[in-house]
Design an enzyme around this catalytic site. Structure first.
Site, PDB file in Angstrom:
ATOM      1  N   ARG A 178      58.708  83.789  55.902  1.00 48.85           N
ATOM      2  CA  ARG A 178      58.244  83.081  54.715  1.00 48.85           C
ATOM      3  C   ARG A 178      57.390  81.881  55.141  1.00 48.85           C
ATOM      4  NH1 ARG A 178      63.999  82.299  51.823  1.00 48.85           N
ATOM      5  NH2 ARG A 178      64.589  82.216  54.032  1.00 48.85           N
TER       6      ARG A 178
ATOM      7  N   LYS B   1      62.994  77.091  55.755  1.00 50.75           N
ATOM      8  CA  LYS B   1      64.328  76.973  56.337  1.00 50.75           C
ATOM      9  C   LYS B   1      64.521  75.628  57.015  1.00 50.75           C
ATOM     10  CE  LYS B   1      67.209  79.260  56.190  1.00 50.75           C
ATOM     11  NZ  LYS B   1      68.258  79.201  55.112  1.00 50.75           N
TER      12      LYS B   1
ATOM     13  N   TYR C  87      64.918  73.815  52.556  1.00 51.39           N
ATOM     14  CA  TYR C  87      66.355  74.079  52.527  1.00 51.39           C
ATOM     15  C   TYR C  87      66.983  73.424  53.752  1.00 51.39           C
ATOM     16  CZ  TYR C  87      65.697  77.683  48.938  1.00 51.39           C
ATOM     17  OH  TYR C  87      65.391  78.345  47.775  1.00 51.39           O
TER      18      TYR C  87
ATOM     19  N   HIS D 210      71.067  72.835  53.920  1.00 48.76           N
ATOM     20  CA  HIS D 210      72.431  73.352  54.086  1.00 48.76           C
ATOM     21  C   HIS D 210      73.166  72.580  55.178  1.00 48.76           C
ATOM     22  CE1 HIS D 210      71.437  76.678  51.427  1.00 48.76           C
ATOM     23  NE2 HIS D 210      70.398  76.963  52.178  1.00 48.76           N
TER      24      HIS D 210
ATOM     25  N   GLU E 126      68.264  72.895  47.983  1.00 46.68           N
ATOM     26  CA  GLU E 126      69.480  73.476  47.394  1.00 46.68           C
ATOM     27  C   GLU E 126      70.298  72.504  46.566  1.00 46.68           C
ATOM     28  OE1 GLU E 126      70.795  72.106  51.528  1.00 46.68           O
ATOM     29  OE2 GLU E 126      69.026  73.074  50.663  1.00 46.68           O
TER      30      GLU E 126
ATOM     31  N   ASP F 105      74.992  80.652  54.620  1.00 44.05           N
ATOM     32  CA  ASP F 105      74.178  79.444  54.769  1.00 44.05           C
ATOM     33  C   ASP F 105      75.023  78.183  54.638  1.00 44.05           C
ATOM     34  OD1 ASP F 105      71.572  80.139  55.404  1.00 44.05           O
ATOM     35  OD2 ASP F 105      71.038  80.565  53.337  1.00 44.05           O
TER      36      ASP F 105
END
Length: 373
Positions: free
Chosen positions: A15, A75, A94, A96, A118, A270
């Site tokens: 991505r 990511k 993101y 996490h 998120e 995740d």
């Protein structure tokens, strides 16, 4: 503002933080967009496509990170990327963090302002930047589960939809949110026997109204969870506690009592995973077996379909990227309480309560952090 888009470096992550269409929007507002050469190849976007809409191509990640005011990724930054972050820079991706102490420590030490997709909210209390990837992951979970139920891939040799005269496979989905609902949609479409467990009666009512008798809804207790999991052919872990580590709902004992060749797909990996036997895997090495049960625990599942995923993600993130670029990070966060909920690290401190609690950091409240930006 200088906006940077590096090539993703996580295993088999294809991505990209900004599509050419998103770059065009930023360029039209006078922002400089630096795109690392090759960043868009995974979604079929060549360097020339980015140049055509006003991006400036650079050769290396360092060429992106060094001058950029705002880094837009997909990511969480890997160790080498985290080493390039600096004070005065904003990272939007993101993260996490709750199950990832090493990343959290590096981001705190960097002095950068880190906004996590998120934990950004909307007026309804939903997670609009997590939802697109949750939809993708939920749908992929059933595809992956069906694949690994085939005997050639270690499974019990069960066709989820069955055939006339042979019962369909039993799919159990733990959690009826966005991931769970989308997983159910695909499983029902394949003709599987589908059960969804959740602890919210409102969620169960919604799912029952949507799917009718095509799914079985159950209130999740220790007993109902144990009974459903141990009788399943495919279990999809779809639980979410925003910002926090996922609860380990399925014990190793439950896994040991499942039928040989059953499959677990842990979409919650995740956030640390919701099966006691889970550990993160990659697209290049996606499964492992515990007690004859196949575990699929890929931590970036939507990366398997980067074209669909990147465009769906950009549809959600672009308005906020534009706000950060147009107003500057501090003013954008102060102007939008929902975007401010995405602030996880600022001024060398953790600002997300669930992360601070999980990893033992003293919390810097967001309102205090905003006064420093």
């Amino acid at each position: 503002m200088i906006v940077g888009v590096p090539t993703e470096v996580k295993d088999n992550e294809h991505r990209v933080g900004l599509t050419p269409g998103s770059v065009a929007e930023l360029a039209a507002r006078g922002h400089v967009v630096l795109v690392q050469s090759g960043a868009g190849l995974g979604i079929g976007a060549a360097d020339a496509d980015y140049e055509a809409v006003g991006a400036k191509l650079v050769d290396t990640a360092a060429d992106v990170f060094a001058p950029a005011d705002l880094i837009v990724k997909v990511k969480e930054p890997q160790a080498g990327e985290r080493a390039m972050l600096r004070p005065g820079q904003t990272l939007f991706t993101y993260l996490h963090l709750a199950p990832d102490p090493a990343q959290t420590a590096d981001l705190v030490a960097s002095g950068a302002t880190c906004v996590a997709y998120e934990t950004v909210t909307d007026a309804r209390g939903h997670l609009p930047l997590l939802a697109p990837m949750s939809k993708v992951a939920g749908r992929l979970a059933v595809q992956a589960g069906a694949h690994y139920l085939e005997s050639a891939h270690g499974g019990a040799g069960i066709l989820l939809g069955g055939v006339p005269g042979v019962a369909p496979g039993k799919v159990v989905i733990i959690g009826g949110g966005v991931v769970g609902e989308n997983a159910a949609q695909i499983a029902v479409g394949m003709g599987a026997d589908v059960t969804i467990l959740d602890r919210s009666n409102d969620v169960l009512d919604h799912l029952s109204a949507r799917f009718g008798t095509s799914v079985r809804t159950m209130y999740s207790t220790g007993h109902t969870l144990d009974e459903a999991v141990t009788g399943a052919d495919l279990v999809i872990g779809a639980v979410l506690v925003p910002g926090a580590a996922a609860p380990r709902l399925v014990s190793a004992d439950m896994v040991a009592r499942m039928r040989a060749g059953s499959v677990l797909v842990d979409v919650a990996i995740d956030q640390g995973g919701c099966f006691e036997t889970s550990r993160p895997t990659t697209h290049s090495d996606p499964v492992f077996i515990v007690d004859d049960v196949v575990h699929y625990c890929v931590a970036n599942m939507p990366g398997a379909v980067p074209h669909t995923s990147a465009h769906a993600l950009n549809n959600a993130t672009l308005p906020l990227v534009l706000a950060l670029a147009d107003k500057g990070t501090g003013d954008a966060l102060r102007a939008d309480v929902h975007l401010a909920h995405g602030l996880n690290v600022a001024a060398g401190r953790v600002t997300e309560p669930a992360v601070a609690a999980a990893l033992g950091y003293d919390l810097l409240p967001v309102r205090e952090a905003l006064a420093l930006l």
